[in-house]
Motif scaffolding. Structure first.
Motif, PDB file in Angstrom:
ATOM      1  N   UNK A  44     -18.903   8.889  -1.871  1.00 35.63           N
ATOM      2  CA  UNK A  44     -20.267   8.803  -1.352  1.00 35.63           C
ATOM      3  C   UNK A  44     -20.365   7.958  -0.092  1.00 35.63           C
ATOM      4  N   UNK A  45     -19.635   6.842  -0.042  1.00 39.77           N
ATOM      5  CA  UNK A  45     -19.831   5.886   1.046  1.00 39.77           C
ATOM      6  C   UNK A  45     -18.625   5.747   1.980  1.00 39.77           C
ATOM      7  N   UNK A  46     -17.467   6.249   1.587  1.00 42.10           N
ATOM      8  CA  UNK A  46     -16.259   5.988   2.348  1.00 42.10           C
ATOM      9  C   UNK A  46     -16.061   6.910   3.536  1.00 42.10           C
ATOM     10  N   UNK A  47     -15.497   6.361   4.578  1.00 47.44           N
ATOM     11  CA  UNK A  47     -14.935   7.164   5.664  1.00 47.44           C
ATOM     12  C   UNK A  47     -13.426   7.298   5.467  1.00 47.44           C
ATOM     13  N   UNK A  48     -12.900   6.497   4.543  1.00 46.76           N
ATOM     14  CA  UNK A  48     -11.482   6.568   4.185  1.00 46.76           C
ATOM     15  C   UNK A  48     -11.348   6.112   2.735  1.00 46.76           C
ATOM     16  N   UNK A  49     -10.228   6.483   2.129  1.00 51.95           N
ATOM     17  CA  UNK A  49      -9.870   6.074   0.775  1.00 51.95           C
ATOM     18  C   UNK A  49      -8.524   5.366   0.851  1.00 51.95           C
ATOM     19  N   UNK A  50      -8.390   4.274   0.084  1.00 51.34           N
ATOM     20  CA  UNK A  50      -7.163   3.464   0.093  1.00 51.34           C
ATOM     21  C   UNK A  50      -6.564   3.415  -1.303  1.00 51.34           C
ATOM     22  N   UNK A  51      -5.240   3.534  -1.382  1.00 44.92           N
ATOM     23  CA  UNK A  51      -4.532   3.303  -2.633  1.00 44.92           C
ATOM     24  C   UNK A  51      -3.226   2.577  -2.347  1.00 44.92           C
ATOM     25  N   UNK A  52      -2.733   1.880  -3.356  1.00 49.16           N
ATOM     26  CA  UNK A  52      -1.394   1.283  -3.297  1.00 49.16           C
ATOM     27  C   UNK A  52      -0.450   2.010  -4.251  1.00 49.16           C
ATOM     28  N   UNK A  53      -0.906   3.120  -4.827  1.00 51.81           N
ATOM     29  CA  UNK A  53      -0.141   3.808  -5.859  1.00 51.81           C
ATOM     30  C   UNK A  53      -0.640   3.407  -7.233  1.00 51.81           C
ATOM     31  N   UNK A  54       0.182   3.624  -8.228  1.00 51.80           N
ATOM     32  CA  UNK A  54      -0.169   3.287  -9.611  1.00 51.80           C
ATOM     33  C   UNK A  54       0.494   1.965  -9.983  1.00 51.80           C
ATOM     34  N   UNK A  55      -0.284   0.880 -10.168  1.00 54.24           N
ATOM     35  CA  UNK A  55       0.321  -0.427 -10.455  1.00 54.24           C
ATOM     36  C   UNK A  55       1.115  -0.459 -11.753  1.00 54.24           C
ATOM     37  N   UNK A  56       0.854   0.476 -12.652  1.00 52.03           N
ATOM     38  CA  UNK A  56       1.596   0.516 -13.924  1.00 52.03           C
ATOM     39  C   UNK A  56       3.054   0.905 -13.716  1.00 52.03           C
ATOM     40  N   UNK A  57       3.367   1.466 -12.555  1.00 55.03           N
ATOM     41  CA  UNK A  57       4.731   1.908 -12.268  1.00 55.03           C
ATOM     42  C   UNK A  57       5.503   0.904 -11.419  1.00 55.03           C
ATOM     43  N   UNK A  58       4.852  -0.196 -11.048  1.00 55.37           N
ATOM     44  CA  UNK A  58       5.447  -1.142 -10.101  1.00 55.37           C
ATOM     45  C   UNK A  58       6.805  -1.663 -10.565  1.00 55.37           C
ATOM     46  N   UNK A  59       6.912  -2.042 -11.828  1.00 58.25           N
ATOM     47  CA  UNK A  59       8.140  -2.663 -12.324  1.00 58.25           C
ATOM     48  C   UNK A  59       9.165  -1.651 -12.809  1.00 58.25           C
ATOM     49  N   UNK A  60       8.733  -0.678 -13.588  1.00 55.09           N
ATOM     50  CA  UNK A  60       9.679   0.190 -14.295  1.00 55.09           C
ATOM     51  C   UNK A  60       9.644   1.644 -13.845  1.00 55.09           C
ATOM     52  N   UNK A  61       8.726   2.012 -12.992  1.00 56.48           N
ATOM     53  CA  UNK A  61       8.588   3.405 -12.609  1.00 56.48           C
ATOM     54  C   UNK A  61       9.631   3.859 -11.611  1.00 56.48           C
ATOM     55  N   UNK A  62       9.654   5.155 -11.353  1.00 56.23           N
ATOM     56  CA  UNK A  62      10.555   5.748 -10.369  1.00 56.23           C
ATOM     57  C   UNK A  62       9.737   6.252  -9.182  1.00 56.23           C
ATOM     58  N   UNK A  63      10.382   6.438  -8.031  1.00 53.56           N
ATOM     59  CA  UNK A  63       9.650   7.010  -6.894  1.00 53.56           C
ATOM     60  C   UNK A  63       9.027   8.360  -7.208  1.00 53.56           C
ATOM     61  N   UNK A  64       9.721   9.157  -8.019  1.00 54.82           N
ATOM     62  CA  UNK A  64       9.202  10.475  -8.373  1.00 54.82           C
ATOM     63  C   UNK A  64       7.941  10.349  -9.227  1.00 54.82           C
TER      64      UNK A  64
END
Length: 300
Positions: free
Chosen positions: A186-206
């Motif tokens: 509704x209000x954004x001209x852009x959307x920002x993400x850092x990815x899924x924080x649940x994958x930071x320690x144990x996740x894979x790039x895929x």
């Protein structure tokens, strides 16, 4: 649209002892934008130097000419829409209309309790953000605002002459949950993400790529629900928080591979941290500058 490359410069250096030179160098290297964190302190840097985002960006605006500037990200943790709006209008004026406000609901970081309050629950953060962002939008687009809310109010607030950018400076909304994505739509001209924080320690790039793909799908649904074309929003990836967080800055080829995979997802801008020795953002400065000057040409 070709992929934009930006950087984020943490406010850990005195202005005349290296900070000014970094912002000027970011412009020389051709970055699209340079951002800084809007915190009172942050993680491993908590006990060291840390300067305010708005004064830092004001100084950066006077030291540069073309570079876009902004926060990644501001939150309600210690901000109020009324005072923030006045600062943003002033900052947009000083910069000649080069400011982007990265903004999100905030988290449980060190500044979540700095004003003496208990840390808010995720629901409380979402409730506050749901009031904060619409009120800030009004304060940046209307000459006078009165609004009484549960968490944030404004009484006959004047914000003349408003932003240099019209109707206001752009919002880059950081969100992954349903309520935040609706606000981004509704209000954004852009959307920002850092990815899924649940994958930071144990996740894979895929796994990270698939999680971000799911975030894109949810953003698309939020936009459709608001009757908005998702292509109207820029999509920004703040790097350094995915499972392969340090690998993209190991070489130009590694970055081009990483950026290419995320460009295919739909990102229009990728943000890399200015190297900081002996930290999570350590990287070879020469490689960083090679990426800044060569990567986007290879990604066209």
């Amino acid at each position: 649209m070709s992929l934009r490359l930006s950087t984020v410069i943490l406010p850990i250096h005195r202005w005349h002892e290296g900070s000014r030179d970094r912002w000027k160098r970011a412009e020389e290297l051709g970055f699209y934008a340079a951002y800084t964190y809007d915190h009172l302190s942050w993680r491993t840097f908590r006990d060291g130097p840390w300067f305010g985002a708005v004064p830092t960006l004001t100084a950066a605006a006077t030291a540069t000419e073309r570079l876009r500037l902004g926060t990644l990200v501001t939150s309600p943790n210690f901000r109020h829409p009324v005072t923030l709006a006045k600062e943003l209008i002033s900052l947009d004026d000083v910069s000649g209309g080069r400011i982007t406000l990265g903004i999100g609901a905030g988290g449980n970081g060190f500044d979540a309790t700095a004003l003496g309050q208990e840390a808010w629950t995720p629901k409380e953060r979402a409730d506050r953000f749901g009031e904060f962002l619409p009120l800030l939008d009004r304060l940046l687009t209307e000459d006078a605002v009165t609004q009484h809310g549960t968490h944030y109010s404004a009484h006959e607030v004047r914000n003349v002459p408003g932003c240099v950018q019209r109707p206001r400076l752009p919002f880059a909304v950081a969100a992954t949950g349903p309520r935040g994505l609706k606000l981004a739509a509704q209000y954004g001209q852009a959307w920002v993400t850092t990815g899924d924080p649940r994958l930071y320690e144990e996740g894979t790039p895929e796994q990270s790529v698939e999680a971000i793909r799911s975030q894109f799908e949810k953003l698309g649904k939020a936009c459709a629900d608001k009757g908005r074309d998702m292509t109207e929003l820029d999509k920004i990836l703040l790097t350094g928080f995915t499972p392969d967080r340090s690998r993209p800055l190991e070489s130009l080829d590694a970055f081009v591979d990483f950026a290419g995979r995320h460009q295919e997802l739909g990102f229009t801008e990728i943000v890399i941290h200015w190297p900081i020795a002996d930290s999570d953002f350590a990287a070879d400065q020469a490689v960083f500058e090679e990426i800044a000057t060569e990567a986007t040409a290879q990604l066209r």
